[in-house]
Design a protein around this motif. Structure first.
Motif, PDB file in Angstrom:
ATOM      1  N   THR A 241     -55.551   1.102  82.752  1.00  0.00           N
ATOM      2  CA  THR A 241     -54.579   0.748  81.720  1.00  0.00           C
ATOM      3  C   THR A 241     -54.068  -0.666  81.972  1.00  0.00           C
ATOM      4  O   THR A 241     -53.857  -1.050  83.126  1.00  0.00           O
ATOM      5  N   VAL A 242     -53.863  -1.426  80.898  1.00  0.00           N
ATOM      6  CA  VAL A 242     -53.221  -2.729  81.008  1.00  0.00           C
ATOM      7  C   VAL A 242     -52.031  -2.783  80.057  1.00  0.00           C
ATOM      8  O   VAL A 242     -52.109  -2.295  78.923  1.00  0.00           O
ATOM      9  N   ILE A 243     -50.930  -3.326  80.553  1.00  0.00           N
ATOM     10  CA  ILE A 243     -49.748  -3.598  79.729  1.00  0.00           C
ATOM     11  C   ILE A 243     -49.670  -5.112  79.567  1.00  0.00           C
ATOM     12  O   ILE A 243     -49.527  -5.845  80.547  1.00  0.00           O
ATOM     13  N   ILE A 244     -49.766  -5.583  78.325  1.00  0.00           N
ATOM     14  CA  ILE A 244     -49.744  -7.021  78.027  1.00  0.00           C
ATOM     15  C   ILE A 244     -48.372  -7.389  77.487  1.00  0.00           C
ATOM     16  O   ILE A 244     -47.863  -6.739  76.564  1.00  0.00           O
ATOM     17  N   GLN A 245     -47.772  -8.438  78.053  1.00  0.00           N
ATOM     18  CA  GLN A 245     -46.495  -8.939  77.526  1.00  0.00           C
ATOM     19  C   GLN A 245     -46.537 -10.457  77.638  1.00  0.00           C
ATOM     20  O   GLN A 245     -46.196 -11.037  78.660  1.00  0.00           O
ATOM     21  N   GLN A 246     -47.011 -11.118  76.589  1.00  0.00           N
ATOM     22  CA  GLN A 246     -47.180 -12.568  76.611  1.00  0.00           C
ATOM     23  C   GLN A 246     -47.132 -13.112  75.191  1.00  0.00           C
ATOM     24  O   GLN A 246     -47.433 -12.401  74.242  1.00  0.00           O
ATOM     25  N   GLY A 247     -46.778 -14.395  75.078  1.00  0.00           N
ATOM     26  CA  GLY A 247     -46.756 -15.060  73.775  1.00  0.00           C
ATOM     27  C   GLY A 247     -45.537 -15.925  73.548  1.00  0.00           C
ATOM     28  O   GLY A 247     -45.560 -16.836  72.719  1.00  0.00           O
ATOM     29  N   ILE A 248     -44.469 -15.676  74.302  1.00  0.00           N
ATOM     30  CA  ILE A 248     -43.229 -16.418  74.044  1.00  0.00           C
ATOM     31  C   ILE A 248     -43.390 -17.904  74.358  1.00  0.00           C
ATOM     32  O   ILE A 248     -42.827 -18.761  73.655  1.00  0.00           O
ATOM     33  N   ILE A 275     -51.721 -13.939  67.039  1.00  0.00           N
ATOM     34  CA  ILE A 275     -52.190 -12.553  66.943  1.00  0.00           C
ATOM     35  C   ILE A 275     -53.682 -12.475  67.258  1.00  0.00           C
ATOM     36  O   ILE A 275     -54.141 -11.548  67.943  1.00  0.00           O
ATOM     37  N   ASP A 276     -54.451 -13.453  66.792  1.00  0.00           N
ATOM     38  CA  ASP A 276     -55.882 -13.467  67.109  1.00  0.00           C
ATOM     39  C   ASP A 276     -56.104 -13.577  68.617  1.00  0.00           C
ATOM     40  O   ASP A 276     -57.036 -12.960  69.161  1.00  0.00           O
ATOM     41  N   GLY A 277     -55.260 -14.361  69.301  1.00  0.00           N
ATOM     42  CA  GLY A 277     -55.358 -14.445  70.758  1.00  0.00           C
ATOM     43  C   GLY A 277     -55.094 -13.111  71.415  1.00  0.00           C
ATOM     44  O   GLY A 277     -55.787 -12.714  72.366  1.00  0.00           O
ATOM     45  N   LEU A 278     -54.085 -12.398  70.918  1.00  0.00           N
ATOM     46  CA  LEU A 278     -53.791 -11.067  71.438  1.00  0.00           C
ATOM     47  C   LEU A 278     -54.930 -10.099  71.138  1.00  0.00           C
ATOM     48  O   LEU A 278     -55.305  -9.280  71.994  1.00  0.00           O
ATOM     49  N   LYS A 279     -55.498 -10.207  69.956  1.00  0.00           N
ATOM     50  CA  LYS A 279     -56.627  -9.343  69.607  1.00  0.00           C
ATOM     51  C   LYS A 279     -57.805  -9.572  70.555  1.00  0.00           C
ATOM     52  O   LYS A 279     -58.527  -8.622  70.903  1.00  0.00           O
ATOM     53  N   TYR A 293     -51.636  -1.201  76.191  1.00  0.00           N
ATOM     54  CA  TYR A 293     -50.274  -1.165  75.679  1.00  0.00           C
ATOM     55  C   TYR A 293     -49.756  -2.601  75.631  1.00  0.00           C
ATOM     56  O   TYR A 293     -50.086  -3.419  76.494  1.00  0.00           O
ATOM     57  N   VAL A 294     -48.958  -2.903  74.612  1.00  0.00           N
ATOM     58  CA  VAL A 294     -48.451  -4.264  74.458  1.00  0.00           C
ATOM     59  C   VAL A 294     -46.940  -4.221  74.317  1.00  0.00           C
ATOM     60  O   VAL A 294     -46.391  -3.416  73.550  1.00  0.00           O
ATOM     61  N   CYS A 330     -47.153   0.614  71.607  1.00  0.00           N
ATOM     62  CA  CYS A 330     -46.224  -0.505  71.711  1.00  0.00           C
ATOM     63  C   CYS A 330     -45.102  -0.104  72.657  1.00  0.00           C
ATOM     64  O   CYS A 330     -44.559   0.997  72.574  1.00  0.00           O
ATOM     65  N   ILE A 331     -44.761  -1.005  73.577  1.00  0.00           N
ATOM     66  CA  ILE A 331     -43.587  -0.824  74.427  1.00  0.00           C
ATOM     67  C   ILE A 331     -42.547  -1.801  73.910  1.00  0.00           C
ATOM     68  O   ILE A 331     -42.679  -3.019  74.085  1.00  0.00           O
ATOM     69  N   ASP A 332     -41.525  -1.292  73.271  1.00  0.00           N
ATOM     70  CA  ASP A 332     -40.616  -2.158  72.519  1.00  0.00           C
ATOM     71  C   ASP A 332     -39.482  -2.679  73.401  1.00  0.00           C
ATOM     72  O   ASP A 332     -38.323  -2.271  73.289  1.00  0.00           O
TER      73      ASP A 332
END
Length: 376
Positions: A241-248, A275-279, A293-294, A330-332
């Motif tokens: 599993t990977v949890i991604i939290q990036q973009g800010i 969004i394309d980068g996240l995809k 999970y993002v 989604c982890i909000d």
């Protein structure tokens, strides 16, 4: 190897670029890191990575200390190893009867001048090392008088344990917010709540962006773009599993050349590009066989480059994360850390004071938000 065992990572960091300073070379120095072992095993192996280096590094001696004994680490039978620029090495397995909840000490010594370029900053209750002058790789008690603490993790990128097949790990991938406390807080939560089969691995570099990286000497330590990071960092022994939290940082960094010649507004992506980068991350993770999970981007109201158009980008990006069917969940983080009365801002108790990074209480709240199903 026992058929009922496999290698599972119990500790890990990304590899990034050290800030370029005149003192970036070290000599006659020992670096030591304590590694917390979440589950029992019968062996350990280490990965050292010179991914961001521009010249070879020579490890003179490496040891693991556990149970009152030093174990010499070898590489294809040799105590000394050279890692070429851009390369990594995995040590020979060490047969050590490891017990859950205990700590091993990894020490390595550089006798000659070494370019200390492949490094990452990590912060949290489980993330601190030290360095000392001289060869201290078999000194069990390096004291405060002859050493200095550090949150910089040089070269050591992974520690894996030979353990029961039922044990596994999850990967936390991101920028400075993930390089700080919440993955450590999540590891402590696993221990306290009895999730004894899961290790938490951090792969995060401060200042990094999904789509861009700096080529200038001033900001190169802000790290590599996702194009170079994700496929290198995320494959991990025993991960599912990977949890991604990036973009800010993609959103807040560009300010215009009139303010900072290295931060042109042309670096600002559109929401669609982000969004394309996240995809692309999601697609790569699927190819690795991982669940994905993002985490939503956190509030940033009051940060020095905060502006309405940046908030609009953040909200649009978060809306994609909340509604897409491309991920497992989604982890909000945004929803639980924001101020209900002023939703572009943190709740006061969750703000570190810079209005971008959470406080320790905020990081603990992030760790608490991770679904229990990810930890079993």
């Amino acid at each position: 190897m026992n058929q009922n065992q496999r290698w599972v990572s119990v500790w890990g960091n990304a590899v990034s670029v050290a800030e370029n300073r005149p003192e970036r070379y070290a000599r006659n120095i020992t670096i030591r890191y304590p590694i917390h072992i979440p589950f029992s095993g019968t062996g350990v192996r280490l990965t050292f990575d010179n991914y961001c280096g521009t010249e070879p590094v020579n490890f003179t001696r490496t040891t693991v200390f556990y149970g009152g004994k030093f174990y010499p680490v070898t590489f294809e039978g040799n105590r000394h190893v050279t890692i070429l620029a851009g390369e990594n090495v995995v040590s020979d397995p060490l047969e050590i009867p490891l017990r859950a909840g205990e700590i091993i000490q990894v020490s390595f010594y550089f006798a000659n001048f070494t370019l200390m370029r492949s490094v990452v900053y990590a912060q949290g209750p489980l993330s601190e090392g030290l360095y000392a002058n001289g060869d201290r790789t078999e000194d069990p008690s390096i004291d405060l008088e002859t050493s200095r603490k550090t949150h910089l993790f040089y070269f050591l990128s992974n520690v894996s344990v030979l353990t029961d097949k039922e044990n596994r790990c999850l990967v936390c991938y991101g920028d400075s917010i993930t390089a700080q406390d919440w993955p450590d807080c999540l590891a402590l939560r696993c221990f306290k709540e009895g999730y004894a089969k899961t290790a938490v691995i951090r792969r995060a570099t401060s200042g990094s962006r999904i789509l861009r990286q700096y080529s200038c000497l001033t900001y190169e330590s802000y790290g590599l773009s996702g194009e170079y990071r994700f496929a290198h960092e995320v494959p991990t022994d025993g991960a599912d599993t990977v949890i991604i939290q990036q973009g800010i940082n993609d959103i807040i960094h560009p300010v215009g050349e009139e303010k900072n010649v290295f931060r042109p507004m042309s670096d600002l992506p559109t929401v669609e590009e982000l969004i394309d980068g996240l995809k692309d991350y999601i697609s790569q993770a699927r190819e690795m066989g991982y669940k994905v999970y993002v985490g939503t981007l956190l509030p940033m109201g009051g940060w020095r480059t905060d502006a309405p158009f940046r908030q609009e980008m953040r909200h649009a990006y978060n809306e994609f994360i909340r509604t897409t069917d491309l991920i497992d969940g989604c982890i909000d983080f945004d929803a639980v850390l924001r101020d209900p009365e002023n939703p572009n801002h943190f709740r006061p108790e969750y703000d570190s004071g810079d209005h971008l990074h959470p406080s320790r209480a905020g990081y603990e709240r992030m760790a608490a938000e991770i679904p229990a199903e990810l930890l079993k």
